[in-house]
Design an enzyme around this catalytic site. Structure first.
Site, mmCIF file in Angstrom:
data_model
loop_
_atom_site.group_PDB
_atom_site.id
_atom_site.type_symbol
_atom_site.label_atom_id
_atom_site.label_comp_id
_atom_site.label_asym_id
_atom_site.label_seq_id
_atom_site.Cartn_x
_atom_site.Cartn_y
_atom_site.Cartn_z
ATOM 1 N N LYS A 140 0.857 -1.192 0.000
ATOM 2 C CA LYS A 140 0.000 0.000 0.000
ATOM 3 C C LYS A 140 0.886 1.233 0.000
ATOM 4 C CE LYS A 140 -2.411 1.589 3.809
ATOM 5 N NZ LYS A 140 -2.350 3.050 3.890
ATOM 6 N N ASP A 161 -13.378 14.671 -3.925
ATOM 7 C CA ASP A 161 -13.525 15.943 -4.640
ATOM 8 C C ASP A 161 -14.891 15.905 -5.310
ATOM 9 O OD1 ASP A 161 -13.023 18.339 -6.169
ATOM 10 O OD2 ASP A 161 -10.878 17.914 -5.987
ATOM 11 N N PRO A 172 -17.568 14.855 -8.006
ATOM 12 C CA PRO A 172 -17.562 13.548 -8.671
ATOM 13 C C PRO A 172 -16.773 13.509 -9.978
ATOM 14 C CG PRO A 172 -19.736 14.022 -7.813
ATOM 15 C CD PRO A 172 -18.920 15.258 -7.586
ATOM 16 N N THR A 209 -11.789 6.265 10.730
ATOM 17 C CA THR A 209 -11.823 5.787 12.120
ATOM 18 C C THR A 209 -11.252 6.820 13.095
ATOM 19 O OG1 THR A 209 -9.764 4.637 11.694
ATOM 20 C CG2 THR A 209 -11.769 3.317 11.638
ATOM 21 N N ARG A 253 -2.648 -6.026 15.047
ATOM 22 C CA ARG A 253 -1.539 -6.297 15.970
ATOM 23 C C ARG A 253 -1.217 -7.781 15.829
ATOM 24 N NH1 ARG A 253 -1.137 -2.095 19.914
ATOM 25 N NH2 ARG A 253 -1.124 -0.348 18.497
ATOM 26 N N GLY A 305 1.309 -1.958 8.866
ATOM 27 C CA GLY A 305 2.371 -0.980 8.682
ATOM 28 C C GLY A 305 3.452 -1.113 9.724
ATOM 29 N N ARG A 306 3.263 -0.409 10.842
ATOM 30 C CA ARG A 306 4.320 -0.318 11.863
ATOM 31 C C ARG A 306 4.801 -1.656 12.409
ATOM 32 N NH1 ARG A 306 1.052 4.334 14.747
ATOM 33 N NH2 ARG A 306 -0.545 3.065 13.729
ATOM 34 N N ASP A 364 -3.457 4.231 -1.889
ATOM 35 C CA ASP A 364 -4.310 4.726 -0.799
ATOM 36 C C ASP A 364 -4.199 6.242 -0.710
ATOM 37 O OD1 ASP A 364 -5.969 4.849 1.389
ATOM 38 O OD2 ASP A 364 -4.432 4.245 2.828
ATOM 39 N N LYS A 413 -7.196 8.097 -0.934
ATOM 40 C CA LYS A 413 -8.529 8.519 -0.450
ATOM 41 C C LYS A 413 -9.061 9.721 -1.221
ATOM 42 C CE LYS A 413 -7.847 6.588 4.206
ATOM 43 N NZ LYS A 413 -6.446 6.153 4.164
HETATM 44 O O1 C5P Z 1 -1.201 0.858 12.366
HETATM 45 P P1 C5P Z 1 -0.387 0.477 11.143
HETATM 46 O O2 C5P Z 1 0.952 1.158 11.087
HETATM 47 O O3 C5P Z 1 -0.300 -1.014 10.939
HETATM 48 O O4 C5P Z 1 -1.253 1.082 9.951
HETATM 49 C C1 C5P Z 1 -1.192 0.569 8.671
HETATM 50 C C2 C5P Z 1 -1.839 1.458 7.648
HETATM 51 O O5 C5P Z 1 -3.243 1.403 7.741
HETATM 52 C C3 C5P Z 1 -1.445 2.925 7.692
HETATM 53 O O6 C5P Z 1 -0.974 3.244 6.397
HETATM 54 C C4 C5P Z 1 -2.717 3.670 7.966
HETATM 55 O O7 C5P Z 1 -2.820 4.834 7.198
HETATM 56 C C5 C5P Z 1 -3.783 2.697 7.563
HETATM 57 N N1 C5P Z 1 -4.959 2.774 8.399
HETATM 58 C C6 C5P Z 1 -6.170 3.059 7.836
HETATM 59 N N2 C5P Z 1 -7.287 3.105 8.610
HETATM 60 C C7 C5P Z 1 -7.209 2.874 9.917
HETATM 61 C C8 C5P Z 1 -6.002 2.567 10.523
HETATM 62 C C9 C5P Z 1 -4.868 2.527 9.711
HETATM 63 O O8 C5P Z 1 -6.251 3.243 6.615
HETATM 64 N N3 C5P Z 1 -8.310 2.917 10.627
#
Ligand code: C5P
Length: 233
Positions: free
Chosen positions: A38, A71, A73, A119, A180, A208-209, A66, A68
């Site tokens: 992504k 704007d 349509p 979220t 997690r 991600g992290r 990603d 998002k």
């Molecule tokens: O928390 P982590 O580092 O695993 O996040 C992974 C990805 O998911 C990030 O790129 C974040 O922008 C995206 N994300 C999202 N919606 C969320 C939480 C995280 O799109 N509710």
């Protein structure tokens, strides 16, 4: 959950790094442990986004754009159309029915994932925006509309995934971030393990992290892939 998705493609790694060079280094480190990536706004602003996109394509990786899009349509439709033919599997859009319709009508070979309600928005934020309805109901009703309009799936938390799957059936993809690798009882209530995400009906997880910041990112990815393979029926 769609059973036809190859197991190794169900892990989508978020390349949340500031430069294309760091992204390429991470792709090279992870090697064959990761197939799907992504790429989001941070890399977009690096100026090397499409160069990186082509790098991923040349490495035979799958790509989730990603950005998002949000704007009027016509502009969202034209932005989505620009991704056609570039080797992109998923792109995210954000917005109401007419925005989702414009994206769906112009998607070409790209599959459109709708972001229902970010979220990061809580009850107070929605009140500020003038939405008095229940957040979960809003998420579900937006997802239903996205499905009817011709989007291909939604981004949904591991907790929302269950209701999505129950209400929307199996012809709609659920892509779940907020993973997690192990069960934890810290204050992060919206996270789930890979097993919980797939049990709840997710088709893909976005991580991600937990990979980027691991001491050994490749090993972390291999362990996640193993956890996914075990979790799938
Ligand atoms: O928390 P982590 O580092 O695993 O996040 C992974 C990805 O998911 C990030 O790129 C974040 O922008 C995206 N994300 C999202 N919606 C969320 C939480 C995280 O799109 N509710």
């Amino acid at each position: 959950m769609a059973n036809s998705i190859p197991v190794e493609e169900r892990l989508i790694v978020a390349l949340d790094v500031p430069t294309a060079a760091e992204a390429r280094a991470m792709i090279d480190t992870l090697g064959d442990a990761v197939v799907f990536y992504k790429i989001g706004l941070e890399l977009f602003m690096s100026g090397d986004y499409f160069e990186l996109l082509d790098y991923l394509t040349n490495q035979h990786k799958k790509i989730f754009v990603d950005l998002k899009f949000f704007d009027v349509p016509a502009t969202v439709g034209r932005a989505v159309a620009q991704l056609n033919g570039r080797g992109v599997t998923f792109a995210t859009i954000h917005g109401n029915d007419s925005i989702m319709r414009a994206a769906a009508e112009n998607k070409g070979d790209v599959q459109i994932l709708a972001v229902t309600v970010l979220t990061s928005l809580d009850r107070g934020d929605l009140d500020d925006l003038g939405f008095s309805c229940d957040v979960e109901k809003l998420v579900l009703s937006r997802a239903k509309r996205a499905c009817e309009i011709g989007c291909d799936g939604v981004v949904a938390s591991g907790h929302e995934a269950k209701a999505m799957r129950e209400q929307l059936g199996h012809n709609f993809m659920v892509v779940t971030p907020g993973i997690r690798p192990v069960d934890n009882d810290d204050d992060q209530k919206r996270v789930v393990t890979p097993a919980q995400a797939f049990e709840n009906g997710a088709d893909y997880i976005v991580v991600g992290r937990p990979i980027r910041d691991a001491d050994d990112p490749r090993q972390a990815a291999i362990e996640l892939q193993a956890a996914i393979a075990t979790a799938l029926p």
